[in-house]
Design a protein around this motif. Structure first.
Motif, PDB file in Angstrom:
ATOM      1  N   VAL A  50       6.328  13.150   8.906  1.00 15.37           N
ATOM      2  CA  VAL A  50       7.083  14.359   9.257  1.00 15.37           C
ATOM      3  C   VAL A  50       6.945  14.739  10.715  1.00 15.37           C
ATOM      4  O   VAL A  50       7.546  15.727  11.149  1.00 15.37           O
ATOM      5  N   SER A  52       6.329  13.521  15.086  1.00 20.63           N
ATOM      6  CA  SER A  52       6.473  12.509  16.122  1.00 20.63           C
ATOM      7  C   SER A  52       5.412  12.738  17.185  1.00 20.63           C
ATOM      8  O   SER A  52       4.702  13.745  17.184  1.00 20.63           O
ATOM      9  N   ASP A  55       5.349  16.171  19.332  1.00 23.99           N
ATOM     10  CA  ASP A  55       5.215  17.485  18.706  1.00 23.99           C
ATOM     11  C   ASP A  55       4.000  18.243  19.229  1.00 23.99           C
ATOM     12  O   ASP A  55       3.006  17.653  19.681  1.00 23.99           O
ATOM     13  N   THR A 125      11.663  12.869   9.578  1.00 31.68           N
ATOM     14  CA  THR A 125      12.264  13.331  10.836  1.00 31.68           C
ATOM     15  C   THR A 125      13.350  12.376  11.307  1.00 31.68           C
ATOM     16  O   THR A 125      14.429  12.797  11.720  1.00 31.68           O
ATOM     17  N   THR A 129      17.271  13.251  11.743  1.00 30.21           N
ATOM     18  CA  THR A 129      17.924  13.012  13.033  1.00 30.21           C
ATOM     19  C   THR A 129      19.152  12.140  12.855  1.00 30.21           C
ATOM     20  O   THR A 129      20.210  12.392  13.446  1.00 30.21           O
ATOM     21  N   VAL A 257       9.237  18.567  13.202  1.00 29.55           N
ATOM     22  CA  VAL A 257      10.394  18.337  12.334  1.00 29.55           C
ATOM     23  C   VAL A 257      11.687  18.861  12.968  1.00 29.55           C
ATOM     24  O   VAL A 257      12.555  18.070  13.364  1.00 29.55           O
ATOM     25  N   VAL A 261      14.840  17.019  15.753  1.00 30.92           N
ATOM     26  CA  VAL A 261      16.137  16.922  15.071  1.00 30.92           C
ATOM     27  C   VAL A 261      17.199  17.749  15.790  1.00 30.92           C
ATOM     28  O   VAL A 261      18.304  17.269  16.065  1.00 30.92           O
TER      29      VAL A 261
END
Length: 425
Positions: A50, A52, A55, A125, A129, A257, A261
């Motif tokens: 969830v 990357s 983040d 995620t 995306t 998340v 996106v």
């Protein structure tokens, strides 16, 4: 009228018939979800990613016991189905939150089953995306359709407008070696197709559906001809790949998340956000929108108060074509792809279904297009990780949803009253 008379009139009013369509659908899907945990082993797990690397908070992959998670989801779905039955029996509408929660829970139950014990990580995620990227041309196409149809012109040529926008965006960006120049050029291609649509349907009162179908065939033929001659002979000049840069919004793009996106996108996606919001406000909160809706619902009445009906229709369809041209740019410069024959691949017709499913409202059409885009992204993700579901079945998802949408399964939808009817003063 006295209070007694009003009470008698209210008591005499017939009750609305109970609609069991949605509760029964919820129950069927809930029973299907019960089968998911029954087909997984007791010790199997499903792993979700969830986060990357960009983040704020580093969230490790989440491991969920497939059996327990499936049982919890199935119980929640059964409860929501029961709640829908209760509301229907009381002749009360179900809140919007119910179908959203039901859909999210059902997808989660399906993912728990599909990824159970396969050693693969489901990238949530990345899947979201991809869903947004696949939805962008559908959203622009749906907005194009509703702008024209709100003023009374049926637009079957959304496919042609998307394809023309994709073509001109790729060619212009390649010639100047700048993707942003292609983004500027794309709306002109869509607007040109829109101008041809209103020229025949408004000026000469030709059947609007026939004109739209002819334009689709015409643009497919023209772009395929130029691709097989001009573009393939010198692709380095006419059809070189150019891509819009991602423009991450500081801080927001680093939120887990939703940041990657929604806020780490190209200018084309940000334009899509702006167009949806502006159209929603302008259509229902401005004099311009009131006039458009008047022309689409009762053109004769609009004419009597001084609104030029045909001029309004011409302007709206051309404006809608420009919006669709932006959607076409998403196929090429939006994804860094060169132009290919029929690169739009029928997405214009799915955009038309999204417009109908969204009941000719920008925000609702946005949600419908996101549903179609998510179904495609879900199929791509599950095909990549390997699931027991045949890949052909997964690829059918968006088209099955489209069929249900246009067949009226989502409920009775009413287009603008004068939609498709030429106005002769």
């Amino acid at each position: 009228m006295s209070a007694t008379a009003q009470g008698q009139a209210t008591a005499a009013a017939p009750l609305q018939p109970i609609s069991w369509k949605y509760p029964i659908t919820y129950l069927i899907l809930a029973l299907v979800s019960v089968l998911f945990p029954l087909s997984v082993s007791t010790d199997s797990t499903t792993v979700f990613r969830v986060a990357s690397a960009r983040d704020f908070v580093e969230i490790p992959p989440i491991t969920v016991p497939s059996l327990v998670g499936g049982i919890v989801c199935a119980a929640l779905l059964v409860g929501l189905a029961g709640y829908a039955f209760k509301r229907a029996a009381a002749r009360q509408k179900t809140q919007l939150l119910v179908p959203i929660l039901f859909g999210v829970t059902f997808v989660l139950a399906f993912l728990l089953w599909a990824g159970s014990g396969r050693g693969a990580v489901i990238p949530l995620t990345t899947m979201l995306t991809g869903a947004l990227a696949l939805s962008v041309p559908l959203i622009f196409g749906a907005l194009c359709g509703l702008v024209g149809e709100r003023s009374g012109v049926i637009n079957i040529a959304i496919e042609a407008q998307l394809l023309a926008g994709a073509f001109l965006a790729a060619v212009a960006a390649s010639l100047v070696t700048n993707a942003y120049f292609g983004l500027i050029a794309a709306p002109f291609a869509g607007a040109a197709v829109g101008a041809m649509l209103v020229f025949f349907s408004v000026k000469y009162q030709v059947n609007q559906i026939i004109v739209g179908v002819v334009l689709n065939v015409l643009v497919i033929g023209l772009t395929s001809f130029f691709y097989s001659t001009l573009l393939t002979e010198n692709p380095g000049v006419w059809n070189a790949r150019q891509q819009l840069d991602r423009l991450p919004i500081p801080l927001l793009s680093e939120v887990p998340v939703i940041g990657p996106v929604l806020f780490n996108q190209t200018v084309l996606v940000y334009l899509m956000y702006a167009v949806v919001i502006i159209l929603q406000i302008m259509l229902f909160r401005s004099r311009w929108g009131l006039r458009i809706r008047a022309v689409g619902e009762h053109p004769k009445a609009a004419d009597t108060v001084g609104i030029n009906v045909n001029r309004t229709r011409v302007r709206n369809v051309i404006l809608g074509g420009a919006i669709a041209g932006l959607g076409g740019a998403a196929f090429t410069i939006g994804q860094g792809l060169a132009f290919g024959p029929e690169i739009s691949a029928g997405q214009g017709f799915i955009a038309l279904a999204a417009m109908i499913l969204g009941r000719w409202k920008p925000f609702s059409a946005l949600l419908a297009a996101l549903l179609f885009g998510f179904s495609t992204s879900l199929g791509n993700t599950l095909s990549a990780i390997g699931t027991p579901v045949a890949s052909e079945m997964l690829l059918m998802l968006p088209y099955v949803i489209t069929i249900f949408a246009v067949a009226g399964f989502v409920g009775r939808v009413r287009p603008p009253a004068a939609n498709g009817t030429p106005y002769i003063k």
